[in-house]
Design a protein around this motif. Structure first.
Motif, PDB file in Angstrom:
ATOM      1  N   UNK A 190       0.780  -1.234   0.000  1.00 23.63           N
ATOM      2  CA  UNK A 190       0.000   0.000   0.000  1.00 23.63           C
ATOM      3  C   UNK A 190       0.816   1.289   0.000  1.00 23.63           C
ATOM      4  N   UNK A 191       2.140   1.205   0.176  1.00 20.30           N
ATOM      5  CA  UNK A 191       2.938   2.422   0.347  1.00 20.30           C
ATOM      6  C   UNK A 191       4.098   2.495  -0.647  1.00 20.30           C
ATOM      7  N   UNK A 192       4.445   3.726  -1.017  1.00 17.91           N
ATOM      8  CA  UNK A 192       5.596   3.955  -1.893  1.00 17.91           C
ATOM      9  C   UNK A 192       6.834   4.393  -1.116  1.00 17.91           C
ATOM     10  N   UNK A 193       6.645   5.250  -0.107  1.00 17.75           N
ATOM     11  CA  UNK A 193       7.776   5.762   0.672  1.00 17.75           C
ATOM     12  C   UNK A 193       7.579   5.386   2.136  1.00 17.75           C
ATOM     13  N   UNK A 194       8.636   5.562   2.920  1.00 15.15           N
ATOM     14  CA  UNK A 194       8.568   5.147   4.309  1.00 15.15           C
ATOM     15  C   UNK A 194       9.129   6.173   5.268  1.00 15.15           C
ATOM     16  N   UNK A 195       8.697   6.074   6.510  1.00 16.71           N
ATOM     17  CA  UNK A 195       9.230   6.880   7.600  1.00 16.71           C
ATOM     18  C   UNK A 195       9.630   5.930   8.717  1.00 16.71           C
ATOM     19  N   UNK A 196      10.862   6.091   9.180  1.00 15.25           N
ATOM     20  CA  UNK A 196      11.355   5.254  10.278  1.00 15.25           C
ATOM     21  C   UNK A 196      11.564   6.130  11.502  1.00 15.25           C
ATOM     22  N   UNK A 197      10.977   5.706  12.624  1.00 12.94           N
ATOM     23  CA  UNK A 197      11.077   6.470  13.876  1.00 12.94           C
ATOM     24  C   UNK A 197      11.964   5.710  14.862  1.00 12.94           C
ATOM     25  N   UNK A 198      12.954   6.424  15.404  1.00 11.65           N
ATOM     26  CA  UNK A 198      13.849   5.822  16.400  1.00 11.65           C
ATOM     27  C   UNK A 198      14.488   6.930  17.230  1.00 11.65           C
ATOM     28  N   UNK A 199      14.527   6.714  18.547  1.00  6.33           N
ATOM     29  CA  UNK A 199      15.165   7.662  19.471  1.00  6.33           C
ATOM     30  C   UNK A 199      14.670   9.093  19.281  1.00  6.33           C
ATOM     31  N   UNK A 200      13.365   9.231  19.070  1.00  9.72           N
ATOM     32  CA  UNK A 200      12.772  10.550  18.954  1.00  9.72           C
ATOM     33  C   UNK A 200      12.994  11.251  17.638  1.00  9.72           C
ATOM     34  N   UNK A 201      13.582  10.552  16.667  1.00 16.19           N
ATOM     35  CA  UNK A 201      13.869  11.156  15.366  1.00 16.19           C
ATOM     36  C   UNK A 201      12.983  10.548  14.289  1.00 16.19           C
ATOM     37  N   UNK A 202      12.566  11.380  13.357  1.00 14.04           N
ATOM     38  CA  UNK A 202      11.727  10.953  12.244  1.00 14.04           C
ATOM     39  C   UNK A 202      12.569  10.986  10.975  1.00 14.04           C
ATOM     40  N   UNK A 203      12.820   9.818  10.423  1.00 14.65           N
ATOM     41  CA  UNK A 203      13.696   9.701   9.242  1.00 14.65           C
ATOM     42  C   UNK A 203      12.853   9.416   8.011  1.00 14.65           C
ATOM     43  N   UNK A 204      12.908  10.300   7.031  1.00 17.53           N
ATOM     44  CA  UNK A 204      12.176  10.123   5.779  1.00 17.53           C
ATOM     45  C   UNK A 204      13.011   9.270   4.827  1.00 17.53           C
ATOM     46  N   UNK A 205      12.441   8.175   4.353  1.00 15.92           N
ATOM     47  CA  UNK A 205      13.128   7.269   3.423  1.00 15.92           C
ATOM     48  C   UNK A 205      12.518   7.415   2.024  1.00 15.92           C
ATOM     49  N   UNK A 206      13.330   7.275   1.020  1.00 15.81           N
ATOM     50  CA  UNK A 206      12.877   7.471  -0.359  1.00 15.81           C
ATOM     51  C   UNK A 206      11.982   6.350  -0.857  1.00 15.81           C
ATOM     52  N   UNK A 207      12.049   5.191  -0.223  1.00 13.79           N
ATOM     53  CA  UNK A 207      11.192   4.070  -0.621  1.00 13.79           C
ATOM     54  C   UNK A 207      10.752   3.306   0.618  1.00 13.79           C
TER      55      UNK A 207
END
Length: 219
Positions: A190-207
């Motif tokens: 269902x998704x094209x891109x991703x967001x990974x959350x760790x240690x209070x940080x929001x990381x935008x991923x290209x896929x």
């Protein structure tokens, strides 16, 4: 556009205050279906609630020009002493839906939920599964630019999960989704891109595959 600006969120535990996010700044990719991943307790569901306007940050804000849903399937906001029909009518009123449009939504939710006569009984008499069906039907019946989905496709029977997937597939033609799910296959589908959350940080991923890879290597 959805942008997090200096977003800070914490909550009090028995012995301390736990900080989920501190001065987070992020811009979500526009027009994309986004999967959010991270270990339990990092704040995935909390972030959805803040974006959906049913929770508030300690400081900072969410800036958007989109109509964003509350987390799809959320049943905690129902008034237990009111019937399913009354709860649906109340939410329609909040969103300015009246007349024929309101009737269409009432009929849609009643049909989708498949709870029969319980639609006219108090919510407090419902099972958790019945609440989930009613909540999902109501969430998806209203029109938004962005739908927030929090693990709703991991509950219910096979028939219900299939209905959820089919409706999301149809809605994706006109709207986008931000989905929290532990099942990576749901996110890949269902998704094209991703967001990974760790240690209070929001990381935008290209896929979404990149985000899944980071998540799997962290557990």
């Amino acid at each position: 556009m959805i942008r997090l600006e200096n977003l800070t969120k914490s909550y009090k535990t028995k012995n301390e205050r736990k900080t989920l996010f501190k001065n987070v700044n992020a811009i979500f990719p526009e027009g994309k279906n986004i999967g959010i991943l991270g270990r339990n307790g990092v704040g995935k569901s909390t972030l959805l609630r803040i974006m959906g306007g049913i929770d508030y940050p300690d400081s900072g804000r969410v800036i958007t020009d989109k109509r964003i849903s509350w987390p799809v399937g959320l049943s905690g906001g129902f008034q237990g002493s009111m019937t399913g029909r009354e709860n649906v009518a109340f939410v329609c009123g909040i969103h300015g839906v009246w007349g024929k449009d309101k009737c269409k939504i009432m009929n849609y939710v009643q049909e989708f939920s498949e709870i029969g006569n319980y639609f006219d009984l108090p919510i407090k008499s419902y099972s958790s599964g019945m609440r989930a069906r009613l909540a999902f039907g109501l969430s998806i019946a209203l029109e938004f630019d962005v739908y927030l989905v929090d693990e709703v496709m991991s509950v219910g029977d096979v028939h219900f999960k299939k209905k959820c997937e089919d409706i999301i597939k149809e809605k994706r033609k006109k709207a986008s989704f931000i989905i929290v799910a532990h099942t990576t296959q749901v996110l890949k589908k269902n998704c094209e891109v991703g967001i990974y959350i760790e240690n209070g940080k929001v990381r935008i991923c290209q896929s979404i595959n990149e985000a899944i890879s980071i998540y799997q290597n962290s557990v």
